[in-house]
Design a protein around this motif. Structure first.
Motif, short mmCIF file in Angstrom:
data_model
loop_
_atom_site.label_atom_id
_atom_site.label_comp_id
_atom_site.label_asym_id
_atom_site.label_seq_id
_atom_site.Cartn_x
_atom_site.Cartn_y
_atom_site.Cartn_z
N PRO A 130 0.83 -1.21 0.00
CA PRO A 130 0.00 0.00 0.00
C PRO A 130 0.86 1.25 0.00
O PRO A 130 1.96 1.25 0.54
N ARG A 131 0.32 2.29 -0.61
CA ARG A 131 1.09 3.52 -0.78
C ARG A 131 1.13 4.31 0.52
O ARG A 131 0.40 4.05 1.48
N GLY A 132 1.98 5.33 0.51
CA GLY A 132 2.02 6.27 1.63
C GLY A 132 3.11 5.98 2.62
O GLY A 132 3.86 5.01 2.52
N GLY A 133 3.20 6.86 3.61
CA GLY A 133 4.22 6.74 4.65
C GLY A 133 4.28 8.02 5.45
O GLY A 133 3.44 8.92 5.31
N ARG A 134 5.29 8.09 6.29
CA ARG A 134 5.42 9.22 7.21
C ARG A 134 6.86 9.73 7.20
O ARG A 134 7.80 8.94 7.22
N THR A 221 8.55 7.35 18.43
CA THR A 221 7.95 6.01 18.34
C THR A 221 6.44 6.10 18.30
O THR A 221 5.77 5.39 17.53
N ARG A 222 5.87 6.97 19.12
CA ARG A 222 4.41 7.13 19.11
C ARG A 222 3.92 7.68 17.76
O ARG A 222 2.91 7.23 17.23
N LEU A 223 4.65 8.64 17.21
CA LEU A 223 4.29 9.17 15.90
C LEU A 223 4.33 8.09 14.83
O LEU A 223 3.44 7.98 13.99
N VAL A 224 5.41 7.30 14.86
CA VAL A 224 5.61 6.25 13.86
C VAL A 224 4.46 5.26 13.85
O VAL A 224 4.06 4.75 12.79
N GLU A 225 3.90 4.98 15.02
CA GLU A 225 2.89 3.94 15.14
C GLU A 225 1.46 4.44 14.91
O GLU A 225 0.51 3.66 14.98
N LEU A 226 1.30 5.74 14.62
CA LEU A 226 -0.02 6.25 14.28
C LEU A 226 -0.45 5.77 12.90
O LEU A 226 0.39 5.61 12.00
N PRO A 227 -1.74 5.56 12.67
CA PRO A 227 -2.20 5.23 11.31
C PRO A 227 -2.06 6.46 10.41
O PRO A 227 -2.02 7.60 10.88
N LEU A 228 -2.01 6.23 9.11
CA LEU A 228 -1.76 7.31 8.17
C LEU A 228 -2.94 8.26 7.98
O LEU A 228 -2.80 9.28 7.31
N ASP A 229 -4.09 7.93 8.57
CA ASP A 229 -5.19 8.89 8.52
C ASP A 229 -5.14 9.85 9.71
O ASP A 229 -6.06 10.64 9.92
N VAL A 230 -4.05 9.79 10.46
CA VAL A 230 -3.81 10.71 11.57
C VAL A 230 -2.44 11.35 11.37
O VAL A 230 -1.45 10.66 11.13
N THR A 231 -2.38 12.68 11.45
CA THR A 231 -1.11 13.37 11.30
C THR A 231 -0.90 14.36 12.45
O THR A 231 -1.86 14.86 13.04
#
Length: 248
Positions: A130-134, A221-231
């Protein structure tokens, strides 16, 4: 691969905040590509961890950065997170005291390096399935308010702020999130002097409080583990008693 695992590139992972972030992410169970110019320091960070991959690179070099991300693609086939951490304080001085060569070196690492790594990361994130990332950019309190005699560093960190906002805007239609984390006085070798004596805007010198960089690692680490519909567009983490609000 378990859905909680991420493939993450951390630049400047050989020491300081980068080492803390990389170690925290490894402890959380992620696959972490450690990059920086000195292999021996990267190996120290990896410390034989089975999920650590060491790929030396110079973030100021387009070819070196391209080779880094090609290695990530070959090893993992995707990239979930880029942590743009590599940076330097650069020369100390006001605008009339800085040599152009010193200015160029600071810009090359602190700003151009973020651009080059983000460029490669976004290309991967758009194309993968799946596309996307952080993308998480290490800014600074100086991205908002400078310290005295820090014109080169401050200018680059203001540039990172603009780059972060542009990546966030252009990336959102591709499920790419971008965050800037602004860090104040994490206790590392780079900031060791601040804990003893730091120049203040009124010309005085005084020690400033610092904090353990593991708390930066916890936040990342907390940021990394958020789903991509949350920024989280921006985050500030700092020593509570340091002069920042109202400094200058």
């Amino acid at each position: 691969m378990d859905v909680t695992e991420r493939v993450i590139v951390v630049t400047g992972a050989g020491s300081g905040i980068g080492r803390s972030i990389a170690t925290g992410l490894l402890d959380a169970g992620h696959h972490v590509v450690l990059t920086g110019r000195a292999r021996e320091k990267l190996d120290e960070t990896a410390h034989g961890h089975e999920d650590a991959v060491v790929v030396p690179a110079d973030v100021s070099s387009p070819q070196s950065v391209h080779s880094l991300f090609a290695a990530v693609a070959e090893r993992f086939g995707r990239l979930d997170v880029l942590v743009n951490n590599a940076g330097t304080f650069g020369p100390s001085g006001a605008v009339d005291e800085i040599e152009p060569a010193d200015w160029d070196r600071t810009v090359a690492t602190n700003l151009t390096g973020v651009f080059l790594c983000s460029r490669e990361a976004v290309r991967m994130m758009k194309a993968q399935t799946p596309r996307g990332g952080r993308i998480i950019n290490n800014g600074s309190l100086s991205a908002h308010t400078p310290r005295p005699a820090s014109v080169a560093y401050t200018a680059t960190k203001h540039g990172v702020s603009g780059l972060t906002k542009s990546i966030a805007l252009d990336g959102r239609d591709h499920d790419i999130c971008c965050t800037q984390i602004d860090i104040g006085n994490a206790a590392t070798a780079m900031t060791e002097g601040i804990g003893h004596s730091a120049r203040q805007p009124d010309g005085s010198m005084r020690a400033e409080p610092t904090f353990d960089p593991r708390y930066v690692a916890d936040a990342v680490t907390r940021l990394v583990e958020l789903p991509l519909d949350v920024t989280v567009p921006t985050m500030t983490i700092m020593a509570t008693g340091m002069p920042y609000i109202g400094r200058g």
